[in-house]
Motif scaffolding. Structure first.
Motif, PDB file in Angstrom:
ATOM      1  N   LYS A 247       0.952  -1.209  -0.133  1.00 51.39           N
ATOM      2  CA  LYS A 247       0.036   0.063   0.009  1.00 51.39           C
ATOM      3  C   LYS A 247       0.842   1.142  -0.018  1.00 51.39           C
ATOM      4  N   ASP A 248       1.958   1.174   0.738  1.00 47.15           N
ATOM      5  CA  ASP A 248       2.700   2.486   0.906  1.00 47.15           C
ATOM      6  C   ASP A 248       3.707   2.626  -0.536  1.00 47.15           C
ATOM      7  N   GLY A 249       3.690   1.677  -1.380  1.00 51.00           N
ATOM      8  CA  GLY A 249       4.409   1.859  -2.594  1.00 51.00           C
ATOM      9  C   GLY A 249       3.672   2.553  -3.399  1.00 51.00           C
ATOM     10  N   VAL A 250       2.207   2.598  -3.121  1.00 49.70           N
ATOM     11  CA  VAL A 250       1.287   3.454  -4.233  1.00 49.70           C
ATOM     12  C   VAL A 250       1.924   4.722  -4.527  1.00 49.70           C
ATOM     13  N   LYS A 251       2.296   5.365  -3.636  1.00 52.36           N
ATOM     14  CA  LYS A 251       3.196   6.867  -3.467  1.00 52.36           C
ATOM     15  C   LYS A 251       4.037   6.856  -4.894  1.00 52.36           C
ATOM     16  N   TYR A 252       4.694   5.752  -5.039  1.00 54.76           N
ATOM     17  CA  TYR A 252       5.704   5.766  -6.189  1.00 54.76           C
ATOM     18  C   TYR A 252       5.122   5.421  -7.438  1.00 54.76           C
ATOM     19  N   PHE A 253       3.999   5.131  -7.531  1.00 52.43           N
ATOM     20  CA  PHE A 253       2.994   4.834  -8.797  1.00 52.43           C
ATOM     21  C   PHE A 253       3.486   5.506  -9.938  1.00 52.43           C
ATOM     22  N   PRO A 254       3.430   6.931  -9.740  1.00 50.56           N
ATOM     23  CA  PRO A 254       3.807   7.656 -11.074  1.00 50.56           C
ATOM     24  C   PRO A 254       5.216   7.379 -11.467  1.00 50.56           C
ATOM     25  N   HIS A 255       6.170   7.271 -10.806  1.00 53.30           N
ATOM     26  CA  HIS A 255       7.288   6.997 -11.185  1.00 53.30           C
ATOM     27  C   HIS A 255       7.636   5.716 -11.927  1.00 53.30           C
ATOM     28  N   VAL A 256       7.161   4.395 -11.408  1.00 51.44           N
ATOM     29  CA  VAL A 256       7.023   3.150 -12.001  1.00 51.44           C
ATOM     30  C   VAL A 256       6.230   3.327 -13.415  1.00 51.44           C
ATOM     31  N   MET A 257       5.052   4.082 -13.307  1.00 49.64           N
ATOM     32  CA  MET A 257       4.162   4.334 -14.704  1.00 49.64           C
ATOM     33  C   MET A 257       5.194   5.075 -15.527  1.00 49.64           C
ATOM     34  N   THR A 258       5.815   6.080 -15.237  1.00 51.53           N
ATOM     35  CA  THR A 258       6.780   6.672 -16.216  1.00 51.53           C
ATOM     36  C   THR A 258       7.743   5.788 -16.820  1.00 51.53           C
ATOM     37  N   LEU A 259       8.475   4.833 -16.196  1.00 49.83           N
ATOM     38  CA  LEU A 259       9.317   4.082 -16.814  1.00 49.83           C
ATOM     39  C   LEU A 259       8.671   2.940 -17.703  1.00 49.83           C
ATOM     40  N   PHE A 260       7.546   2.569 -17.022  1.00 49.31           N
ATOM     41  CA  PHE A 260       6.479   1.350 -17.911  1.00 49.31           C
ATOM     42  C   PHE A 260       6.317   1.962 -19.322  1.00 49.31           C
ATOM     43  N   VAL A 261       5.635   3.214 -19.008  1.00 52.68           N
ATOM     44  CA  VAL A 261       4.903   3.726 -20.394  1.00 52.68           C
ATOM     45  C   VAL A 261       6.298   3.991 -21.414  1.00 52.68           C
ATOM     46  N   PHE A 262       7.211   4.474 -20.937  1.00 50.90           N
ATOM     47  CA  PHE A 262       8.391   5.117 -21.990  1.00 50.90           C
ATOM     48  C   PHE A 262       8.996   3.668 -22.469  1.00 50.90           C
ATOM     49  N   ILE A 263       9.182   2.693 -21.645  1.00 47.77           N
ATOM     50  CA  ILE A 263       9.963   1.381 -22.285  1.00 47.77           C
ATOM     51  C   ILE A 263       8.711   0.956 -23.236  1.00 47.77           C
ATOM     52  N   LEU A 264       7.395   0.794 -22.774  1.00 48.98           N
ATOM     53  CA  LEU A 264       6.498   0.212 -23.363  1.00 48.98           C
ATOM     54  C   LEU A 264       6.565   1.028 -25.021  1.00 48.98           C
ATOM     55  N   ALA A 265       6.365   2.117 -25.080  1.00 44.92           N
ATOM     56  CA  ALA A 265       6.344   3.198 -26.118  1.00 44.92           C
ATOM     57  C   ALA A 265       7.553   2.820 -26.929  1.00 44.92           C
ATOM     58  N   ALA A 266       8.729   2.951 -26.448  1.00 47.74           N
ATOM     59  CA  ALA A 266       9.960   2.923 -27.156  1.00 47.74           C
ATOM     60  C   ALA A 266      10.035   1.628 -27.766  1.00 47.74           C
ATOM     61  N   ASN A 267       9.661   0.388 -27.034  1.00 48.94           N
ATOM     62  CA  ASN A 267       9.841  -0.983 -27.605  1.00 48.94           C
ATOM     63  C   ASN A 267       8.740  -1.150 -28.795  1.00 48.94           C
ATOM     64  N   PHE A 268       7.636  -0.527 -28.777  1.00 46.94           N
ATOM     65  CA  PHE A 268       6.744  -0.765 -29.699  1.00 46.94           C
ATOM     66  C   PHE A 268       7.190   0.115 -30.940  1.00 46.94           C
ATOM     67  N   LEU A 269       7.720   1.211 -30.648  1.00 45.27           N
ATOM     68  CA  LEU A 269       7.843   2.090 -31.633  1.00 45.27           C
ATOM     69  C   LEU A 269       9.211   1.514 -32.328  1.00 45.27           C
ATOM     70  N   GLY A 270       9.965   0.884 -31.864  1.00 45.21           N
ATOM     71  CA  GLY A 270      11.331   0.312 -32.357  1.00 45.21           C
ATOM     72  C   GLY A 270      10.904  -0.833 -33.193  1.00 45.21           C
ATOM     73  N   LEU A 271       9.563  -1.405 -33.257  1.00 47.05           N
ATOM     74  CA  LEU A 271       9.121  -2.440 -34.327  1.00 47.05           C
ATOM     75  C   LEU A 271       8.558  -1.887 -35.278  1.00 47.05           C
ATOM     76  N   ILE A 272       8.392  -0.549 -35.468  1.00 45.69           N
ATOM     77  CA  ILE A 272       8.094  -0.043 -37.064  1.00 45.69           C
ATOM     78  C   ILE A 272       9.180   0.086 -37.685  1.00 45.69           C
TER      79      ILE A 272
END
Lengths: 288, 185
Positions: A125-150
């Motif tokens: 529960k106390d890790g939820v405070k850092y959710f935006p940080h994890v989300m930042t890393l996740f969406v950046f890597i996800l976007a970069a990985n999928f863009l790399g497939l073009i």
């Protein structure tokens, strides 16, 4: 089972909107143009000269050899595209704020719920405070990985500098957070209190080593996966280029590897994010 | 320090060799550039997410949860109302049945009372008629007896006359009366 099978073609017919949607026509046109263009630009491909690693070279975007730290490079370009993709999906896609979401909005909500639940389940529960940080890393890597497939794009997450920077950010962020929250009590993370007293010093040494190896495995896992997949595709593409029109097997192989890479693109973003959550949990609750 | 830089130079050389051999990822001269742009990208994404996207999605999800909860509560309320309506209906039905039964019983009792009264009246009438008839019969019988007496007297007188005697009216009637008394008794 039968119901699902009969339901599927109906849904496809609905979303397809006719035999050829405009998007698929554009895609087919691009593929045809590239196919014929490849015959005119074939001059620089001579014999079996395949350079699968050439695609990872960091080139300045506007020519020139100088590479200062601020020079816009192909990495800059595709990181910018990643930002646009993230903004398009998570900001523009949700601008309707609809109770019954549109397709893009439901994808955005799905990603949000997915990462939120992951942080909550893994870090607590106390890790939820850092959710935006994890989300930042996740969406950046996800976007970069999928863009790399073009085709003809650039995979920024195949660069060790990129993945290592992120892994070190996580490593130092989590370590400092642990020290800040628990002071020297954070060092309990190395002291396996469940083990026999005699074994504990030995285990502590192993724990320390594994702790400091974390950023290495964290970064190389992502970079290696991305690099390997793209290099393999490039090798098969080289074969296809040499064989010309008869290159059925390499093209099938490329298709298969591409499908696998689509899976890997998501899984590696997920793995990076979930490991971040695991490290975060260790920092928040250092005891074993 | 000098050793460090020397080691660094060697590392750079090794990296360049590696890059030429096939791993551009190990070309350390591009690292400051990549790290710089990566940090900018991460900061931009972080601010976009934490200021815009995540609060918005969170509010949408919360709102949807609220809507669903409200709708469920409303559905529960409506269901409760339906149950109540059914109960009221069943109660009304039971009341109506009881009322109907009561009315039927009342009607039956009324009819029974009327019937009893009519029966009593009819019986009384019948009794009266019977008494009257008996009286009439007695009268008729008395008349008949008288007529028999008369016929017997006349017949006896005629017979006596035919036999050549002279019948005294008073004697004949006395004899007939005595004979009748004999027969009657």
């Amino acid at each position: 089972m039968a119901e699902a099978a009969s339901g599927k073609p109906k849904a496809e017919a609905k979303t397809g909107g006719g035999r050829f949607s405009p998007a698929s026509l554009v895609l087919i046109a691009i593929i045809l143009v590239m196919f014929f263009a490849s015959y005119f630009t074939k001059a620089d491909v001579s014999g079996l000269q395949i350079h699968p690693m050439k695609q990872f070279v960091v080139k300045p975007l506007f020519g020139g050899k100088e590479l200062a730290f601020y020079t816009p490079t192909v990495v800059t370009l595709w990181m910018g595209v990643a930002i646009l993709a993230v903004v398009g999906l998570l900001v523009l896609g949700t601008r309707g704020r609809a109770i019954v979401p549109s397709r893009v909005q439901s994808v955005a909500e799905l990603l949000y719920g997915f990462v939120y639940k992951m942080v909550e389940d893994v870090s607590g529960k106390d890790g939820v405070k850092y959710f935006p940080h994890v989300m930042t890393l996740f969406v950046f890597i996800l976007a970069a990985n999928f863009l790399g497939l073009i085709p003809y794009s650039y995979t920024t997450t195949s660069q060790l500098a990129v993945t290592a920077t992120m892994a070190l950010l996580v490593f130092f962020g989590v370590t400092l957070l642990g020290l800040y929250k628990h002071g020297l009590g954070f060092l309990k993370i190395f002291w396996v209190s469940g083990a026999p007293l005699l074994l504990r010093p030995i285990l502590a040494i192993i724990e320390v080593i594994s702790y400091f190896v974390r950023p290495v495995s964290h970064s190389i896992r992502l970079m290696g996966n991305m690099m390997a997949g793209h290099a393999v595709i490039k090798v098969f593409a080289g074969f296809a280029g040499v064989m010309g029109l008869g290159a059925v097997a390499p093209i099938l192989a490329i298709t298969a590897v591409f499908a696998l890479e689509t899976l890997v693109a998501f899984i590696q973003a997920y793995v990076f994010a979930i490991l971040t959550c695991v490290y975060l949990r260790d920092a928040l609750h250092p005891g074993h | 320090m000098a050793e460090n830089t020397k080691a660094g130079e060697e590392a750079v050389k090794a990296a360049e060799a590696a890059a030429e051999a096939g791993m551009p990822q190990l070309d350390f001269s591009t690292y400051p550039n990549q790290i710089f742009w990566l940090l900018i990208t991460l900061v931009v994404i972080y601010f976009v997410l934490s200021r815009l996207a995540l609060p918005r999605i969170a509010s949408v999800l919360a709102e949807r949860q609220d809507t669903i909860t409200n709708d469920l509560a409303a559905a529960e309320e409506l269901k409760q109302k339906a149950v109540e309506a059914e109960e009221a209906y069943q109660k009304a039905l039971a009341d109506a049945r009881a009322e109907a039964n009561r009315i039927v019983a009342e009607a039956k009792a009324e009819i029974q009372a009327d019937l009893d009264a009519a029966t009593a009246k009819a019986e009384a009438e019948i009794a009266a008629k019977a008494a009257e008839s008996e009286k009439a019969i007695a009268e008729i019988r008395a008349n008949a007896l008288e007529a028999v007496k008369q016929v017997a007297r006349d017949t006896a007188k005629e017979i006596v006359a035919a036999l050549g005697g002279k019948a005294d009216a008073r004697t004949v009637s006395a004899a007939v009366n005595a004979r009748l008394k004999e027969l009657g008794s």
